[in-house]
Scaffold this active site. Structure first.
Site, short mmCIF file in Angstrom:
data_model
loop_
_atom_site.label_atom_id
_atom_site.label_comp_id
_atom_site.label_asym_id
_atom_site.label_seq_id
_atom_site.Cartn_x
_atom_site.Cartn_y
_atom_site.Cartn_z
N ALA A 72 0.86 -1.18 -0.15
CA ALA A 72 0.11 0.10 -0.07
C ALA A 72 0.81 1.49 -0.11
CB ALA A 72 -0.80 0.04 1.31
N GLY A 111 0.69 -5.25 1.23
CA GLY A 111 -0.30 -5.18 0.23
C GLY A 111 0.20 -5.67 -1.08
N GLU A 114 -0.01 -9.52 -0.32
CA GLU A 114 -1.41 -9.73 -0.21
C GLU A 114 -2.04 -10.00 -1.64
OE1 GLU A 114 -1.94 -6.77 2.78
OE2 GLU A 114 -3.30 -8.18 3.62
N GLU A 134 3.55 -5.03 8.01
CA GLU A 134 2.55 -3.94 8.29
C GLU A 134 2.44 -3.96 9.86
OE1 GLU A 134 1.95 -6.34 6.06
OE2 GLU A 134 0.56 -5.56 4.88
#
Ligand code: CAA
Length: 688
Positions: A72, A111, A114, A134
């Site tokens: 992210a 992310g 992910e 994270e």
């Protein structure tokens, strides 16, 4: 080959290339392929378009440049959510009727990983690294990572990765089932495309079950209790992973989203985001062009084989750089070399190094008593005791023997680099490289820029520190530079409060409760109570003199502010209480009760005030650099962001009011610095 490009303003963020029936979707958002709003929307469009395109049988997702994706876009966490959400895109990917393959090179983090977990197959190059970091940003993997990773690699491996935040390498990823196969580095992405072509059916991680035994979570939480006790994110990570075994997939995802939303707006996550960007900002020097040339450093010289000199040498040896170490006597030299070997062998026993690596490092070391042996070094670091005359003498000798262009550095903790440089005819080649102790734990190096330090010398110092795994922060010349100068008011006030009625235990507890690894007096015991002591046992003018005269020099004599046992475990000392009481009587001070709040104001707020002065004087470039110094040099708790960030968070008005409350006890020359006073008027924080 058909090519399409999806744009972010005028730069491409997603490219697609069709290779017969395999469509490559490439994330192209330099420098780290962060999954910001523009990327997400272009990615969603590209996936949708691929679903509609009959020519496309298989989709291959990869990153452009050096890596898959760093996850992210962290800068977006401080803004309201916009555009397509990453979890929804990942759900679409997983639901695709056409197989989607992630081809990972470089790194896939957060992310980014992910996204790969939502794909039906995963390939990686042998040098790739994958992780869910994270937790180090105070959040949890919020795009399905806590639900998909355990389903893919099992509970224990997933918990370890998610709660530690540490990445795994490609071979471990293969062994644990995180990736399906490794593809040739040189033949990337062609080899990945060839593999994708033979796949015909999607496989969905969400359909798997996680095997587990009943006590797994309790065992994990207990084993990690100390590391996570004050932190919100690891606890939420464990709760979310627990949902992956106890709840249906969609309910687990919903819990993950809820926990993510709570964490991301919290104080700890805000502070940890600050530290992320502060660390990166510290590497940038405002008036130093990014393309400043660096001097090559192939061989390093170290003067002094004491604790610091040996520690500094080991940094270079471990990085494969040869070191010539010089001492005055063969006893001191042997002791230093022995210390290095002992430390390396201890690391080998703990499995951190192989015996072969120990020998490789030690073979790069040239111990000598001959100062002229430093003549061929590209960088020479002086690490002798703090005495200006001695240092000037050493630098004058260095000037005579160092080769032209060699960088001459001092590891001084306090003294003027300008004065040291004046002992040479090449002040432009001189700078400070202030390493912190214990060297194997503290990653900070203050890179001290003298008046005359050349730009390429400074740039080389910064780069070199990074190359040996340190975190460099630039400081201008003043007594104590950034970190130690801020320590002065803290330590002075700690001493003063002991005389006024506080105990060492109380002062230290306030700091350890705050999250520091140790308090001011524990720190003095570790460093040595005798540092800076005049060594005359008959001259007792201060508490330090009284302690030193009584042989209480700190941990090294098993007695300082505390008594220490064989394992260096401290206990409160009745003898110290007596010395303090005696000294207090002699100074005519009446003991009073000191509140924890007064301790905070007089030790931590005074430090913040000193930090503001450093900014005013231009010693530190920016407030966040000061934070990095405290995070990496003194163990300031990361989730409190550093002293300057913390002061902003509690409100500068609070800080100023606290200082004003105790102004008459802060010493005659204490003054609230205008920068702090001014901002406290401006920031409008309510104060307390
Ligand atoms: N978001 C925004 N900016 C990022 C970023 C991210 N995820 N990762 C790196 N950057 C920026 C850095 O701030 C830096 O910017 P400047 O040049 O302006 O200083 C630039 O990209 C280059 O970064 P580095 O200097 O760190 O480059 P590097 O090559 O040394 O390291 C890296 C590369 C290993 C990917 C490292 O940048 C890194 O660890 N990034 C963060 C990874 C991370 O924590 N990802 C998780 C994000 S949270 C998430 O994904 C939540 C979720 O569940 C959806």
């Amino acid at each position: 080959m058909r090519q399409l490009t999806f744009f972010k303003r005028d730069e491409p963020v997603i490219e697609t290339k069709l290779h017969e029936d395999v469509l490559e979707i490439i994330i192209a958002n330099a420098p780290v392929n962060a999954l910001g709003a523009a990327v997400r929307s272009a990615l969603a469009q590209a996936i949708d378009a691929a679903q509609e395109d009959d020519q496309v049988k298989v989709i291959l997702l990869r990153g452009a440049g050096k890596l898959f994706s760093a996850g992210a876009d962290i800068t977006e966490f401080d803004q309201p959510p916009t555009g397509c959400a990453l979890p929804a895109i990942i759900d679409t990917i997983e639901a695709s009727s056409k197989p989607i393959v992630a081809a990972i090179h470089g790194t896939a983090l957060g992310g980014g990983l992910e996204l790969a977990l939502g794909c039906h197959y995963r390939l990686a190059t042998p040098s790739a690294k994958m992780g869910l970091p994270e937790v180090s940003l105070g959040i949890l993997p919020g795009a399905g990572g806590t639900q998909r990773l355990p389903r893919l690699v099992g509970l224990d491996a997933a918990l370890a990765m998610i709660v530690s935040g540490s990445p795994v390498d490609a071979s471990s990823a293969l062994a644990m089932g995180l990736v399906d196969r490794l593809v040739d580095e040189e033949d990337f992405p062609a080899a990945a495309i060839a593999y994708a072509r033979i796949l015909d059916a999607p496989r969905r991680t969400r359909d798997k079950q996680v095997a587990h035994d009943a006590g797994a979570f309790e065992r994990f939480a207990a084993a990690n209790a100390r590391r996570i006790e004050t932190l919100d994110a690891p606890k939420a990570c464990i709760a979310a992973v627990k949902a992956s075994v106890e709840l249906p997939f969609d309910e687990g995802l919903a819990l993950e989203r809820k926990l993510f939303a709570e964490l991301v707006t919290g104080a700890q996550a805000k502070a940890l985001r600050h530290t992320f960007f502060a660390e990166r900002a510290a590497g940038k020097i405002a008036d130093l062009p990014a393309d400043t040339p660096r001097r090559p450093i192939a061989k390093v010289g170290v003067i002094g084989a004491g604790t610091m000199g040996s520690g500094i040498s080991m940094n270079f040896l471990s990085a494969g750089i040869g070191v010539t170490i010089v001492e005055m006597t063969s006893d001191a030299l042997d002791r230093g070399v022995g210390l290095m070997r002992t430390n390396y062998e201890a690391s080998a026993r703990k499995g951190r190094l192989t015996n072969e690596q120990v020998e490789q490092a030690m073979n790069l070391l040239t111990p000598t008593l001959d100062f002229d042996g430093l003549g061929d070094c590209d960088l020479i670091i002086e690490a002798v005791y703090e005495n200006m005359e001695v240092k000037k003498e050493i630098f004058a000798r260095l000037d005579a023997i160092a080769k032209p262009g060699a960088i001459l550095a001092s590891n001084t903790s306090y003294l003027s680099i300008d004065e040291i440089a004046s002992a040479t005819n090449r002040p432009a080649d001189v700078l400070g490289l202030h390493f912190f102790s214990p060297d194997n734990i503290m990653k900070l190096v203050e890179v001290v820029r003298g008046e005359a330090t050349a730009e390429d010398v400074l740039a080389t110092g910064m780069q070199l520190a990074r190359s040996i795994g340190k975190v460099p922060v630039v400081a201008r010349v003043c007594y104590g530079f950034i970190g130690n100068r801020m320590l002065i008011p803290r330590q002075d006030n700690a001493y003063a409060m002991l005389l006024e009625g506080a105990t060492p235990e109380q002062i230290d507890r306030v700091h350890t409760d705050f999250g520091m690894p140790m308090g001011p007096l524990q720190m003095i015991d570790l460093a040595g109570v005798d540092i800076g002591w005049h060594r005359d046992t008959n001259r007792i003018e201060s508490l330090q003199d009284a302690l030193c005269a009584a042989g209480r020099w700190g941990q090294k004599t098993k007695a300082g502010f505390y008594d220490y046992d064989e394992k260096r475990k401290p206990t409160p000392s009745p003898a110290v209480a007596e010395i303090i009481a005696e000294f207090r009587d002699r100074a005519g001070i009446e003991a009073r009760t000191i509140s924890d709040e007064e301790i905070v104001a007089r030790t931590l707020y005074t430090m913040v005030n000193e930090g503001a002065k450093l900014l005013e004087e231009g010693i530190a470039q920016r407030a966040s650099d000061i934070d990095v110094v405290w995070l990496y040099g003194y163990g300031w708790p990361r989730h409190k962001g550093g002293p300057m960030f913390w002061a902003d968070e509690i409100g500068l008005t609070t800080v100023v009011q606290g200082l004003e409350r105790y102004a008459d006890r802060l010493g005659g020359d204490f003054a609230i610095t205008p920068r702090l006073a001014q901002q406290s008027v401006d920031d409008g924080s309510p104060g307390k």
